[in-house]
Scaffold this motif. Structure first.
Motif, PDB file in Angstrom:
ATOM      1  N   ILE A   4       0.811  -1.223   0.000  1.00 15.52           N
ATOM      2  CA  ILE A   4       0.000   0.000   0.000  1.00 15.52           C
ATOM      3  C   ILE A   4       0.846   1.276   0.000  1.00 15.52           C
ATOM      4  CG2 ILE A   4      -1.960  -1.137   1.092  1.00 15.52           C
ATOM      5  CD1 ILE A   4      -1.103   0.435   3.700  1.00 15.52           C
ATOM      6  N   ALA A   5       2.129   1.157   0.346  1.00 18.04           N
ATOM      7  CA  ALA A   5       2.994   2.327   0.371  1.00 18.04           C
ATOM      8  C   ALA A   5       4.437   1.859   0.240  1.00 18.04           C
ATOM      9  CB  ALA A   5       2.823   3.102   1.673  1.00 18.04           C
ATOM     10  N   ALA A   6       5.258   2.697  -0.394  1.00 23.67           N
ATOM     11  CA  ALA A   6       6.658   2.344  -0.577  1.00 23.67           C
ATOM     12  C   ALA A   6       7.513   3.594  -0.613  1.00 23.67           C
ATOM     13  CB  ALA A   6       6.839   1.550  -1.869  1.00 23.67           C
ATOM     14  N   ALA A   7       8.749   3.433  -0.178  1.00 24.44           N
ATOM     15  CA  ALA A   7       9.732   4.520  -0.225  1.00 24.44           C
ATOM     16  C   ALA A   7      11.096   3.897  -0.439  1.00 24.44           C
ATOM     17  CB  ALA A   7       9.720   5.324   1.079  1.00 24.44           C
ATOM     18  N   GLY A   8      11.958   4.627  -1.134  1.00 25.36           N
ATOM     19  CA  GLY A   8      13.297   4.114  -1.375  1.00 25.36           C
ATOM     20  C   GLY A   8      14.293   5.234  -1.550  1.00 25.36           C
ATOM     21  N   ALA A   9      15.554   4.909  -1.315  1.00 24.12           N
ATOM     22  CA  ALA A   9      16.623   5.901  -1.436  1.00 24.12           C
ATOM     23  C   ALA A   9      17.927   5.233  -1.809  1.00 24.12           C
ATOM     24  CB  ALA A   9      16.795   6.660  -0.119  1.00 24.12           C
ATOM     25  N   SER A  10      18.795   6.024  -2.413  1.00 27.21           N
ATOM     26  CA  SER A  10      20.176   5.599  -2.606  1.00 27.21           C
ATOM     27  C   SER A  10      20.920   5.910  -1.320  1.00 27.21           C
ATOM     28  CB  SER A  10      20.814   6.353  -3.770  1.00 27.21           C
ATOM     29  OG  SER A  10      20.929   7.737  -3.447  1.00 27.21           O
ATOM     30  N   ILE A  11      21.942   5.139  -1.031  1.00 31.10           N
ATOM     31  CA  ILE A  11      22.742   5.387   0.165  1.00 31.10           C
ATOM     32  C   ILE A  11      24.135   5.796  -0.290  1.00 31.10           C
ATOM     33  CG2 ILE A  11      23.708   4.400   2.269  1.00 31.10           C
ATOM     34  CD1 ILE A  11      21.303   2.496   2.323  1.00 31.10           C
ATOM     35  N   ASN A  12      24.441   7.062  -0.059  1.00 29.36           N
ATOM     36  CA  ASN A  12      25.725   7.637  -0.403  1.00 29.36           C
ATOM     37  C   ASN A  12      25.910   8.851   0.481  1.00 29.36           C
ATOM     38  OD1 ASN A  12      28.114   8.303  -1.776  1.00 29.36           O
ATOM     39  ND2 ASN A  12      27.249   7.574  -3.715  1.00 29.36           N
ATOM     40  N   GLU A  13      27.024   9.552   0.351  1.00 30.92           N
ATOM     41  CA  GLU A  13      27.220  10.733   1.200  1.00 30.92           C
ATOM     42  C   GLU A  13      26.065  11.714   1.032  1.00 30.92           C
ATOM     43  OE1 GLU A  13      30.628  13.867   2.569  1.00 30.92           O
ATOM     44  OE2 GLU A  13      31.147  12.224   1.236  1.00 30.92           O
ATOM     45  N   VAL A  14      25.609  11.874  -0.207  1.00 36.47           N
ATOM     46  CA  VAL A  14      24.393  12.634  -0.474  1.00 36.47           C
ATOM     47  C   VAL A  14      23.379  11.607  -0.962  1.00 36.47           C
ATOM     48  CG1 VAL A  14      23.303  14.465  -1.797  1.00 36.47           C
ATOM     49  CG2 VAL A  14      25.689  14.709  -1.072  1.00 36.47           C
ATOM     50  N   ALA A  15      22.480  11.218  -0.070  1.00 35.48           N
ATOM     51  CA  ALA A  15      21.458  10.224  -0.408  1.00 35.48           C
ATOM     52  C   ALA A  15      20.389  10.891  -1.262  1.00 35.48           C
ATOM     53  CB  ALA A  15      20.838   9.660   0.858  1.00 35.48           C
ATOM     54  N   ASP A  16      19.735  10.091  -2.078  1.00 34.50           N
ATOM     55  CA  ASP A  16      18.675  10.595  -2.943  1.00 34.50           C
ATOM     56  C   ASP A  16      17.414   9.781  -2.673  1.00 34.50           C
ATOM     57  OD1 ASP A  16      17.384  12.022  -4.969  1.00 34.50           O
ATOM     58  OD2 ASP A  16      18.117  10.703  -6.553  1.00 34.50           O
ATOM     59  N   VAL A  17      16.331  10.462  -2.281  1.00 35.36           N
ATOM     60  CA  VAL A  17      15.045   9.773  -2.144  1.00 35.36           C
ATOM     61  C   VAL A  17      14.583   9.478  -3.564  1.00 35.36           C
ATOM     62  CG1 VAL A  17      12.648   9.923  -1.385  1.00 35.36           C
ATOM     63  CG2 VAL A  17      14.467  10.880   0.043  1.00 35.36           C
ATOM     64  N   ILE A  56       8.656   7.670  -3.252  1.00 29.69           N
ATOM     65  CA  ILE A  56       7.800   7.556  -2.073  1.00 29.69           C
ATOM     66  C   ILE A  56       6.372   7.699  -2.577  1.00 29.69           C
ATOM     67  CG2 ILE A  56       7.946   9.996  -1.429  1.00 29.69           C
ATOM     68  CD1 ILE A  56       7.881   8.978   1.547  1.00 29.69           C
ATOM     69  N   GLY A  57       5.513   6.788  -2.175  1.00 25.38           N
ATOM     70  CA  GLY A  57       4.136   6.844  -2.642  1.00 25.38           C
ATOM     71  C   GLY A  57       3.217   6.001  -1.791  1.00 25.38           C
ATOM     72  N   VAL A  58       1.933   6.312  -1.896  1.00 27.85           N
ATOM     73  CA  VAL A  58       0.890   5.616  -1.140  1.00 27.85           C
ATOM     74  C   VAL A  58      -0.279   5.382  -2.091  1.00 27.85           C
ATOM     75  CG1 VAL A  58      -0.691   5.772   0.826  1.00 27.85           C
ATOM     76  CG2 VAL A  58       1.607   6.775   0.993  1.00 27.85           C
ATOM     77  N   LEU A  59      -0.866   4.191  -2.054  1.00 33.44           N
ATOM     78  CA  LEU A  59      -2.056   3.936  -2.870  1.00 33.44           C
ATOM     79  C   LEU A  59      -3.108   5.003  -2.573  1.00 33.44           C
ATOM     80  CD1 LEU A  59      -2.603   0.060  -2.651  1.00 33.44           C
ATOM     81  CD2 LEU A  59      -1.693   1.384  -4.579  1.00 33.44           C
ATOM     82  N   PRO A  60      -3.819   5.471  -3.592  1.00 35.24           N
ATOM     83  CA  PRO A  60      -4.796   6.560  -3.396  1.00 35.24           C
ATOM     84  C   PRO A  60      -5.790   6.304  -2.263  1.00 35.24           C
ATOM     85  CG  PRO A  60      -4.491   6.152  -5.722  1.00 35.24           C
ATOM     86  CD  PRO A  60      -3.725   5.072  -4.997  1.00 35.24           C
ATOM     87  N   GLU A  61      -6.288   5.083  -2.131  1.00 37.35           N
ATOM     88  CA  GLU A  61      -7.296   4.806  -1.098  1.00 37.35           C
ATOM     89  C   GLU A  61      -6.721   4.805   0.320  1.00 37.35           C
ATOM     90  OE1 GLU A  61      -6.445   0.733  -3.096  1.00 37.35           O
ATOM     91  OE2 GLU A  61      -6.447   2.846  -3.676  1.00 37.35           O
ATOM     92  N   TYR A  62      -5.402   4.851   0.465  1.00 40.47           N
ATOM     93  CA  TYR A  62      -4.761   4.882   1.786  1.00 40.47           C
ATOM     94  C   TYR A  62      -4.147   6.247   2.105  1.00 40.47           C
ATOM     95  CZ  TYR A  62      -5.274  -0.172   2.055  1.00 40.47           C
ATOM     96  OH  TYR A  62      -5.790  -1.448   2.115  1.00 40.47           O
ATOM     97  N   GLN A  63      -4.268   7.192   1.187  1.00 43.62           N
ATOM     98  CA  GLN A  63      -3.689   8.519   1.409  1.00 43.62           C
ATOM     99  C   GLN A  63      -4.472   9.271   2.483  1.00 43.62           C
ATOM    100  OE1 GLN A  63      -3.421  10.348  -2.488  1.00 43.62           O
ATOM    101  NE2 GLN A  63      -1.855   8.913  -3.141  1.00 43.62           N
ATOM    102  N   GLY A  64      -3.802  10.227   3.121  1.00 42.12           N
ATOM    103  CA  GLY A  64      -4.432  11.039   4.148  1.00 42.12           C
ATOM    104  C   GLY A  64      -4.439  10.407   5.529  1.00 42.12           C
ATOM    105  N   ARG A  65      -3.704   9.327   5.710  1.00 40.19           N
ATOM    106  CA  ARG A  65      -3.665   8.611   6.996  1.00 40.19           C
ATOM    107  C   ARG A  65      -2.307   8.713   7.699  1.00 40.19           C
ATOM    108  NH1 ARG A  65      -6.680   2.907   5.420  1.00 40.19           N
ATOM    109  NH2 ARG A  65      -8.390   3.849   4.264  1.00 40.19           N
ATOM    110  N   GLY A  66      -1.404   9.546   7.164  1.00 42.73           N
ATOM    111  CA  GLY A  66      -0.081   9.702   7.772  1.00 42.73           C
ATOM    112  C   GLY A  66       0.918   8.626   7.382  1.00 42.73           C
ATOM    113  N   ILE A  67       0.565   7.798   6.413  1.00 43.18           N
ATOM    114  CA  ILE A  67       1.435   6.696   6.014  1.00 43.18           C
ATOM    115  C   ILE A  67       2.703   7.217   5.338  1.00 43.18           C
ATOM    116  CG2 ILE A  67       1.623   4.674   4.510  1.00 43.18           C
ATOM    117  CD1 ILE A  67      -1.408   4.205   5.073  1.00 43.18           C
TER     118      ILE A  67
END
Length: 187
Positions: free
Chosen positions: A51-64, A67-78
């Protein structure tokens, strides 16, 4: 939960529901992402549905990266909970950087460790030496991301976590073409 190659089909299905087709990654890209040692992806599930996912690169300057949430689960702080978890992981992440490789002259068969008192590393850094190569272990110092300029809720979320707008990139996104807001957070 950390997403791996075992979650590939769920990730592809999730992305189709959350992101415009032009912003979706290919199966090959996701296969590489989910198995790369310098990437981390997290997901939240409701039963077996991602229902939700987030990811990033790991380096000295990380890059997100996402990040996303299925529409029906949005607005819940996920999204906020996922972002907080991702930032916590990045604050504690350590990595070896190839740009910090130094060649040593170890004795035959020796496994030597760099001496922090010698000034070769900071008190936070840890080093390893194997076969005469020293690599410094580093920390993530900053996190960067790009977000659609029209995505006021995401910009607000990132701002609430301390991200600052530092640039804009015209026509960064396609279909529809849109400017990206570049944001940065120091760790």
């Amino acid at each position: 939960m950390v997403l791996t190659a075992a979650n590939l089909e769920q990730v592809l299905h999730f992305e189709q529901q959350v992101f415009p087709k032009a912003d979706q990654w290919s199966r090959a890209s996701w296969t590489a992402e989910l198995s790369s040692p310098d990437r981390i992806h997290f997901g939240m599930f409701d039963r077996d549905v991602l229902i939700a996912a987030a990811g990033a690169s790991i380096n000295e300057v990380a890059d997100v990266l996402t990040i996303g949430v299925l529409p029906e689960y949005q607005g819940r702080g996920i999204a906020g909970a996922l972002l907080d978890h991702l930032l916590q992981v990045l604050r504690s992440a350590r990595f070896f950087t190839p740009s910090q490789v130094h060649y040593l002259m170890p004795l035959e068969g020796d496994r030597t460790m760099a001496d922090p008192a010698s000034g070769d590393t900071s008190s936070e850094d840890v080093s390893e030496s194997v076969a005469g190569i020293e690599r410094s272990q580093r920390r993530v110092s900053r996190v960067m991301l790009e977000v659609r300029a029209s995505n006021a809720s995401a910009i607000g979320l990132y701002g609430s976590r301390g991200f600052k707008q530092i640039a804009r990139i015209p026509r960064y996104y396609r279909a529809p073409s849109e400017e990206a807001v570049v944001m940065e957070l120091g760790l």
